[in-house]
Design a protein around this motif. Structure first.
Motif, PDB file in Angstrom:
ATOM      1  N   ASN A  87     -34.882 -29.161  31.835  1.00  0.00           N
ATOM      2  CA  ASN A  87     -35.558 -28.470  30.730  1.00  0.00           C
ATOM      3  C   ASN A  87     -34.698 -28.525  29.454  1.00  0.00           C
ATOM      4  O   ASN A  87     -33.602 -27.970  29.394  1.00  0.00           O
ATOM      5  CB  ASN A  87     -35.792 -27.020  31.192  1.00  0.00           C
ATOM      6  CG  ASN A  87     -36.488 -26.181  30.151  1.00  0.00           C
ATOM      7  OD1 ASN A  87     -36.496 -26.510  28.958  1.00  0.00           O
ATOM      8  ND2 ASN A  87     -37.065 -25.071  30.602  1.00  0.00           N
ATOM      9  N   THR A 109     -35.151 -27.252  26.452  1.00  0.00           N
ATOM     10  CA  THR A 109     -34.961 -25.956  25.772  1.00  0.00           C
ATOM     11  C   THR A 109     -33.788 -25.205  26.388  1.00  0.00           C
ATOM     12  O   THR A 109     -32.983 -24.582  25.685  1.00  0.00           O
ATOM     13  CB  THR A 109     -36.231 -25.077  25.911  1.00  0.00           C
ATOM     14  OG1 THR A 109     -37.373 -25.917  25.835  1.00  0.00           O
ATOM     15  CG2 THR A 109     -36.282 -24.014  24.854  1.00  0.00           C
ATOM     16  N   TRP A 110     -33.704 -25.250  27.688  1.00  0.00           N
ATOM     17  CA  TRP A 110     -32.604 -24.576  28.395  1.00  0.00           C
ATOM     18  C   TRP A 110     -31.255 -25.180  27.980  1.00  0.00           C
ATOM     19  O   TRP A 110     -30.297 -24.460  27.707  1.00  0.00           O
ATOM     20  CB  TRP A 110     -32.832 -24.713  29.912  1.00  0.00           C
ATOM     21  CG  TRP A 110     -31.853 -23.988  30.767  1.00  0.00           C
ATOM     22  CD1 TRP A 110     -31.900 -22.671  31.120  1.00  0.00           C
ATOM     23  CD2 TRP A 110     -30.686 -24.528  31.398  1.00  0.00           C
ATOM     24  NE1 TRP A 110     -30.836 -22.349  31.930  1.00  0.00           N
ATOM     25  CE2 TRP A 110     -30.075 -23.483  32.117  1.00  0.00           C
ATOM     26  CE3 TRP A 110     -30.096 -25.794  31.431  1.00  0.00           C
ATOM     27  CZ2 TRP A 110     -28.894 -23.652  32.859  1.00  0.00           C
ATOM     28  CZ3 TRP A 110     -28.929 -25.970  32.162  1.00  0.00           C
ATOM     29  CH2 TRP A 110     -28.342 -24.908  32.868  1.00  0.00           C
ATOM     30  N   GLU A 132     -30.087 -23.952  24.734  1.00  0.00           N
ATOM     31  CA  GLU A 132     -29.461 -22.622  24.841  1.00  0.00           C
ATOM     32  C   GLU A 132     -28.017 -22.742  25.338  1.00  0.00           C
ATOM     33  O   GLU A 132     -27.121 -22.013  24.908  1.00  0.00           O
ATOM     34  CB  GLU A 132     -30.265 -21.734  25.791  1.00  0.00           C
ATOM     35  CG  GLU A 132     -31.612 -21.331  25.216  1.00  0.00           C
ATOM     36  CD  GLU A 132     -32.433 -20.478  26.189  1.00  0.00           C
ATOM     37  OE1 GLU A 132     -31.898 -20.068  27.250  1.00  0.00           O
ATOM     38  OE2 GLU A 132     -33.612 -20.229  25.884  1.00  0.00           O
TER      39      GLU A 132
HETATM   40  C1  LIG Z   1     -37.430 -24.083  29.753  1.00  0.00           C
HETATM   41  O1  LIG Z   1     -36.367 -23.244  29.393  1.00  0.00           O
HETATM   42  C2  LIG Z   1     -36.718 -22.188  28.519  1.00  0.00           C
HETATM   43  C3  LIG Z   1     -35.443 -21.473  28.103  1.00  0.00           C
HETATM   44  O2  LIG Z   1     -34.694 -21.081  29.201  1.00  0.00           O
HETATM   45  C4  LIG Z   1     -37.731 -21.284  29.189  1.00  0.00           C
HETATM   46  O3  LIG Z   1     -38.117 -20.235  28.335  1.00  0.00           O
HETATM   47  C5  LIG Z   1     -38.934 -22.099  29.617  1.00  0.00           C
HETATM   48  O4  LIG Z   1     -39.833 -21.302  30.356  1.00  0.00           O
HETATM   49  C6  LIG Z   1     -38.518 -23.294  30.456  1.00  0.00           C
HETATM   50  N1  LIG Z   1     -39.647 -24.162  30.712  1.00  0.00           N
HETATM   51  C7  LIG Z   1     -40.017 -24.509  31.931  1.00  0.00           C
HETATM   52  C8  LIG Z   1     -41.181 -25.423  32.027  1.00  0.00           C
HETATM   53  O5  LIG Z   1     -39.434 -24.142  32.940  1.00  0.00           O
END
Ligand SMILES: *[C@@H]1O[C@H](CO)[C@@H](O)[C@H](O)[C@H]1NC(C)=O
Length: 472
Positions: free
Chosen positions: A388, A390-391, A394
């Motif tokens: 992920n 986005t993770w 962070e």
């Molecule tokens: C990806 O990571 C973000 C931040 O931790 C989170 O909010 C999001 O739900 C994640 N997406 C998935 C598809 O797991």
């Protein structure tokens, strides 16, 4: 001094000699060894100690110091053969197993194998690692096995353990098309009553070994009253290596799948289906201070120096250092998400520990390193199988480094991202791992054992993820 032990065929010997009388012809004939005593079912471990033998030759007079490469004591007939039996020496006994549940678990199974080899005084034959954890990876990369010796420093292990250690590729020719038959013990079915066969491993198929299984006696089970406990006990398997208990517990073996042979457990090459679930007292014994497989084997299992070198190159690039720069003390974090998602029965972002919880552990490790060891570990690297983006953004916000593996697989092969990450983790002064991950467990032991480092584990799941933080 011409007495050769006829058993010793190829021993590399470095000879240092000083000639006492000029013009003397100096020679040496060899070194005497009790290894292996022809009628000895066991091995003389002390014969693997590096020996320095000083021989004084009467005429012509010369002092010859012979330093044999002790770890090269020969326990095979020669080069790999088409049929493995043709390469086994009649005066040596061997032991092997067929692992198949992911790189770290396979490594743990093989540590157990080597410990069992000690208990039974047999020579372990180590199979290659199966790429089973790549199955979820890219379908167009066909990942092949990697040998134990490509990953770990086998010569060093043999030297530290003072025992010979073999790999399957040394025994049987990799290109052989010969199907060998072999009788092995099926431990899984003795321990797990409801199971219908031994534990699966792709290894025998790759080695073209056709196995006939004999179900081990029930008393190899560690906890007879716990039906769902998969552990077998080391001492039980040990007893099966000797004629008394072996012969007393023979029963009709299964027919081997290819040749249709029914074979009792082989006495010269003892084999068990899988040794991952083997313990003395309790399951996942590697976690515990008394773990025999860790204390007597695992801690001596260092990375192949080539992998350490590659890992150092990655560290320097990650930290933006020059090629010869000293690597500063660092802390690594191992976050395992991938297959652990299957164990989450609550939303993932509540199941897995938040980065803030990991950061707290990192701070504890930093503080303890500073206070107890006067080490300032400012560099923190996070390794994870998380995809992920986005993770990861962070993660970057915490100032933690990430290893760039975009070119690793094309350059070194598909195994190397995981090998390099694990080698980097085990060279850190501190480590923050994922609870219930065997990768984290073994890395934590390495960091403690090899660097007297500081380690922490981060809980996850219903009792340990974000949800538990909320409740508080
Ligand atoms: C990806 O990571 C973000 C931040 O931790 C989170 O909010 C999001 O739900 C994640 N997406 C998935 C598809 O797991």
């Amino acid at each position: 001094m011409h007495s050769f032990s006829s058993a010793i065929r190829r021993v590399n010997i470095r000879v240092l000699f000083s000639v006492v009388f000029l013009g003397s012809l100096c020679y040496y004939a060899g070194w005497l060894s009790r290894w292996p005593a022809p009628d000895n079912s066991g091995l003389e471990w002390k014969d693997f100690e590096a020996k320095r033998v000083t021989i004084t030759v009467q005429a012509p007079q010369a002092t010859v110091t012979v330093i044999p490469e002790a770890e090269e004591a020969v326990v095979l007939i020669g080069s790999p053969t088409d049929a493995f039996q043709d390469n086994l020496r009649h005066d040596v006994r061997y032991i092997t197993t067929w692992p198949g549940n992911g790189f770290t678990n396979e490594a743990m199974s093989l540590m157990n194998l080597i410990y069992l080899a000690m208990l039974t005084e047999r020579v372990p034959i180590l199979p290659a690692f199966n790429p089973s954890h790549f199955s979820g990876g890219s379908p167009d990369t066909e990942v092949v096995d990697t040998t134990f010796g490509e990953v770990f420093d086998v010569p060093r292990l043999a030297k530290e353990l003072r025992m010979p250690i073999l790999e399957w590729w040394q025994v049987k020719d990799r290109k052989s098309t010969t199907v060998d038959s072999l009788g092995c013990w099926n431990v899984w079915q003795a321990v797990m009553e409801h199971s219908s066969g031994p534990q699966y491993s792709a290894t025998p198929g790759k080695l073209k070994i056709d196995i006939s299984w004999t179900i081990a006696p029930k008393w190899v089970k560690l906890k007879p009253d716990a039906a769902n406990d998969a552990q077998a006990k080391f001492t039980g398997l040990m007893a099966l290596a000797f004629p008394e208990q072996r012969n007393r517990n023979l029963r009709t073996p299964s027919k081997s799948p290819l040749l249709g042979l029914s074979l009792p457990p082989n006495e010269q090459l003892l084999c068990f289906d899988n040794l991952y679930y083997t313990a003395n007292v309790e399951g996942l014994e590697f976690e515990h201070d008394y773990s025999t497989a860790w204390r007597l084997v695992g801690k001596h299992l260092h990375w192949n120096p080539r992998i350490e070198d590659i890992a150092r190159g990655y560290l320097r690039r990650t930290f933006g250092l020059g090629v010869d720069a000293t690597i500063p003390p660092y802390i690594t974090i191992h976050v395992r998400h991938g297959d652990f998602k299957g164990a989450c029965h609550i939303p993932l972002d509540e199941c897995f520990a938040p980065l803030s919880a990991i950061a707290r552990r990192v701070d504890e490790v930093k503080e303890e390193l500073q206070r107890l060891k006067d080490i300032t570990a400012a560099h923190v690297i996070l390794t994870s199988d998380e995809t992920n983006i986005t993770w990861w953004d962070e993660v970057a916000a915490y100032g933690w480094y990430r290893i760039d593996h975009s070119a690793t697989a094309p350059t070194y092969g598909a195994w190397y991202p995981v090998l390099i990450d694990t080698a980097i983790q085990s060279e850190g002064k501190g480590f923050v791992g994922t609870d219930r991950s065997t990768v984290s467990l073994i890395t934590a032991r390495r960091v403690k054992e090899w660097h007297d480092g500081v380690v922490r584990s981060v809980k996850w799941g219903e009792g340990g993820g974000r949800r538990s933080l909320r409740k508080k």
